[in-house]
Write a protein that holds these residues in place. Structure first.
Motif, PDB file in Angstrom:
ATOM      1  N   VAL A  81      25.071  15.966  73.896  1.00 54.35           N
ATOM      2  CA  VAL A  81      24.379  15.704  72.634  1.00 54.35           C
ATOM      3  C   VAL A  81      24.972  16.609  71.555  1.00 54.35           C
ATOM      4  O   VAL A  81      25.499  17.699  71.854  1.00 54.35           O
ATOM      5  N   PRO A  82      24.888  16.228  70.289  1.00 47.99           N
ATOM      6  CA  PRO A  82      25.408  17.075  69.202  1.00 47.99           C
ATOM      7  C   PRO A  82      24.468  18.252  68.939  1.00 47.99           C
ATOM      8  O   PRO A  82      23.329  18.270  69.420  1.00 47.99           O
ATOM      9  N   ILE A 105      21.724  20.600  67.203  1.00 45.69           N
ATOM     10  CA  ILE A 105      20.496  20.240  66.496  1.00 45.69           C
ATOM     11  C   ILE A 105      20.188  21.292  65.451  1.00 45.69           C
ATOM     12  O   ILE A 105      20.769  22.385  65.438  1.00 45.69           O
ATOM     13  N   ARG A 147      20.978  11.402  73.089  1.00 47.11           N
ATOM     14  CA  ARG A 147      21.023  11.162  71.645  1.00 47.11           C
ATOM     15  C   ARG A 147      20.436   9.798  71.340  1.00 47.11           C
ATOM     16  O   ARG A 147      20.694   8.816  72.035  1.00 47.11           O
ATOM     17  N   VAL A 195      18.089  13.789  68.415  1.00 47.76           N
ATOM     18  CA  VAL A 195      18.332  14.125  69.816  1.00 47.76           C
ATOM     19  C   VAL A 195      16.971  14.220  70.500  1.00 47.76           C
ATOM     20  O   VAL A 195      16.067  14.921  70.009  1.00 47.76           O
ATOM     21  N   VAL A 233      19.677  15.980  64.055  1.00 47.38           N
ATOM     22  CA  VAL A 233      21.050  16.415  64.335  1.00 47.38           C
ATOM     23  C   VAL A 233      21.529  17.323  63.193  1.00 47.38           C
ATOM     24  O   VAL A 233      21.270  17.057  62.017  1.00 47.38           O
TER      25      VAL A 233
END
Length: 716
Positions: free
Chosen positions: A601-602, A604, A638, A643, A711
């Motif tokens: 996931v990117p 946060i 995601r 997320v 995100v």
């Protein structure tokens, strides 16, 4: 010995000995005495036998009815007495081979001297069938069944006759056997057997005559029944004809007797041969007999071709039909029943139904309007049987709202949707049916198992004797959520105003307490005093931390937001809480497993330390919810610009009332543990960061907290 001193049994035994001696003499060729004694005795016995045979045949000849066979049996009884045949029991056994299995009934001579018929035999069936099926016509004599029981009759005879039997004779004939027995052995002589054999042949004649008479009587009875039925039919026919004439003249429906006319094979016209009085009143036509319909109603062939098609079909097939049609030439609707009384003709019985058709048309228009309002309305609508709760109808909006098709909904009951107990649902329906209450608030389950808060407006209506509830359902879920959110915001605002002043004042007070206490602790050398002062410092420190967390839970600061690696923070939290979820449970004898599925996931947006504290608090809450062990699941994924993080446990769960309050400040279900600010802080932190948090739980099956983080975007 003097005969007067002998017992009855001794006298009977002497009599039987004399009988046996007499029988033995009759069987020897040389008489015991000289002279003409034996020939004269034999001639006398033969003469008596002829007389008995003649009397028996005469009784057979006198039989005029099948029931007269009883008179033949009476003559048989007297003949046995005259022939001095020494029997205790006598019977005529009749065998029915048509039954499956074959049955045996007996006409038995009772002790009172009367014959009794139809008494069924059971165990003796096999014996009698075995004797009879030989069909030799010769007596089957069992001289002493106590000494030699060839047919296993010894026990059965005692049960059936009520006394011991020793001598048994069965004489077969065409319909059964003539049977006698005696309680003495060797009771019957050759003359006795000969006499029984000859009497059995006469009985055969009597039974054959009885059967012939029964068949004749049955034929006579059938003929009488047929004659009676024929007479009844004639009477009914005359009555029916009179009734039909009366009906034809006075019936309210119109009736027309017509002959079909053809051009080749195609029907072209029909002629009225006879009509009743109601015909003119219903059609408005007069003097129609003998005239064709095309002359009376111009254009009828073109306007009503179905009349000619149906009448022709009935005339050709003979099968009656019923139909409704509008006759343009008469401006009227008719309901017509037509049948064929004879070849080439038909009878039409009809009534005018114009008013009914107009009412039906108006009703259809009204129903179409109501149906369009029901089907096309955006409001959710259900029609419910008030007695059973069955859903009778549902509009498309209901199908969209609940997630089931209309066909599925009308197979269900409202109890399948309403989460109240079934008896409570029934009580509410009864109140709606009585008109006491028309609006209710419920929680309804949908096809995807989601639950919606609804308001139901119900009104009573009747249809074909059934009481129904017409219900309109409004979804209150979002409104309820907004109301709860408004309450939470108001509480948060009040708490924020309180914390602003309280935090400052408490911090000042705590500074005044902690500063001197810490200095005093450093200056003291007495261990006991140091420990007491240390307790003051610890309490003050905890109070300061509580004030800090209170201030943090109600403040809406968004300063210092940073990019956070969520998966790394989760790993750190799992490691920090390992003693709580692994070491301590194992020491207490149970096990807790942590299963993490962390997808890529990117970063946060949030505060690193604050997030670690929040995740640690969630982990500890999950551990406390599983006092007997279980599993904690952590999952990241995601979802568009967010997320998602799910933290679930298999613990004790929470009820709905607890779930709704779980994010309130100071609300806790723990006794004497914690401040109740952990989940409130989680909610406010997620809100400040631009995310959201929710919880789903089932009592006894655990709870799952779902967090949606924004995100991180570098420009922000």
């Amino acid at each position: 010995m003097d005969d007067r001193k002998k017992t009855k049994a001794q006298l009977i035994e002497e009599l039987n000995q004399l009988r046996r001696q007499t029988a033995a003499w009759a069987d020897t060729e040389t008489p015991p005495v000289t002279g003409e004694v034996r020939p004269r005795a034999a001639e006398a016995r033969q003469s008596r036998l002829w007389q008995v045979e003649d009397q028996l045949r005469e009784a057979v000849g006198r039989m005029g009815h099948s029931d007269d066979f009883s008179q033949v049996l009476e003559v048989l009884k007297r003949g046995l007495d005259e022939l001095e045949i020494p029997f205790q029991d006598c019977g005529v056994n009749l065998i029915d081979l048509q039954a499956d299995p074959p049955t045996v009934t007996i006409n038995s001579l009772g002790k009172d001297g009367h014959w009794y018929d139809g008494k069924p035999l059971s165990q003796s069936n096999a014996t009698l069938l075995q004797i009879w099926q030989a069909r030799a016509g010769m007596p089957v004599y069992r001289r002493d069944i106590q000494a030699e029981d060839l047919y296993q009759e010894r026990g059965e005879s005692l049960r059936y006759y009520g006394h011991q039997v020793r001598s048994v004779v069965d004489v077969p004939f065409a319909f059964g056997t003539l049977a006698v027995n005696s309680e003495f052995a060797h009771a019957f002589s050759t003359d006795h057997l000969t006499a029984l054999q000859r009497l059995a042949k006469v009985l055969e004649e009597g039974l054959r005559r009885k059967h012939d008479l029964q068949r004749l009587e049955q034929r006579n009875q059938d003929l009488e029944n047929e004659i009676a039925a024929h007479r009844a039919t004639e009477v009914a026919l005359r009555s029916s004809e009179e009734q039909h004439r009366g009906l034809f003249a006075h019936m309210a429906e119109g009736l027309a007797y017509c002959r079909m006319l053809y051009q080749g094979d195609e029907p072209c016209d029909f002629v009225y041969l006879s009509v009743n009085e109601a015909f003119g009143r219903l059609t408005g036509m007069a003097e129609v007999e003998g005239r064709p319909v095309t002359a009376l109603i111009p254009g009828i062939r073109q306007n009503n071709p179905e009349l000619f098609e149906i009448y022709n079909r009935v005339v050709r097939s003979g099968s009656p039909e019923k139909f409704e049609t509008y006759v343009e030439g008469l401006q009227r609707w008719f309901s017509i029943s037509v049948y064929r009384p004879e070849r080439g003709h038909f009878v039409a019985v009809f009534d005018v139904i114009t008013e009914r058709k107009q009412a039906e048309a108006a009703l259809r228009q009204s129903e179409e309007l109501v149906r369009s309002l029901f089907e096309g309305h955006t409001a959710v609508k259900l029609v419910i049987d008030a007695a059973t709760g069955q859903i009778r109808d549902a509009n498309p909006a209901a199908a969209r709202f609940y997630g089931w098709t209309r066909e599925q909904l009308i197979q269900m009951h409202i109890q399948d949707i309403n989460l109240l107990p079934p008896d409570e649902v029934q009580r509410r329906m009864a109140a709606a049916e009585a008109g006491a209450i028309s609006a209710f608030e419920f929680r309804h389950r949908r096809a995807d198992d989601s639950v919606r808060e609804v308001e139901v407006f119900s009104s009573r209506l009747e249809n074909n004797g059934a009481v129904l509830l017409y219900s309109i359902i409004h979804d209150l879920t979002e409104r309820k959520h907004l109301e709860q959110e408004l309450i939470r915001i108001q509480r948060q605002r009040a708490l924020g105003e309180l914390s602003t002043g309280v935090s400052h004042n408490l911090n000042n007070l705590l500074t005044g307490v902690l500063g001197p206490a810490e200095m005093l602790q450093k200056s003291l050398t007495d261990p006991r005093s140091q420990r007491l002062v240390g307790m003051v410092v610890d309490a003050g420190t905890r109070a300061a931390e509580l004030v800090r967390r209170l201030h943090l839970s109600v403040q809406a600061s968004t300063q210092g937001l940073e990019a956070i690696d969520l998966n790394a923070t989760i790993d750190q939290s799992v490691l920090l809480t390992r003693p709580k979820w692994k070491d301590e449970p194992l020491a207490r004898g149970y096990r807790i497993e942590v299963r993490a599925v962390l997808l890529e996931v990117p970063p946060i947006k949030g505060h690193q330390e604050e997030l670690l504290d929040l995740l640690t608090n969630l982990m500890l809450n999950a551990v406390e919810a599983m006092p007997a062990g279980g599993q904690i699941t952590i999952h990241t994924v995601r979802e568009g610009a967010l997320v998602r993080l799910d933290v679930g446990d298999t613990g004790i769960g929470m009820d709905e009332a607890t779930r709704l309050r779980v994010f309130e400040p100071f609300f806790t279900t723990k006794m004497n543990v914690g401040s109740g600010l952990g989940l409130s802080t989680l909610y406010n932190s997620m809100t400040r960061w631009g995310g959201r948090v929710s919880v789903a739980s089932v009592p006894g099956k655990g709870a799952t907290f779902t967090l949606h983080f924004p995100v991180w975007i570098a420009a922000t």
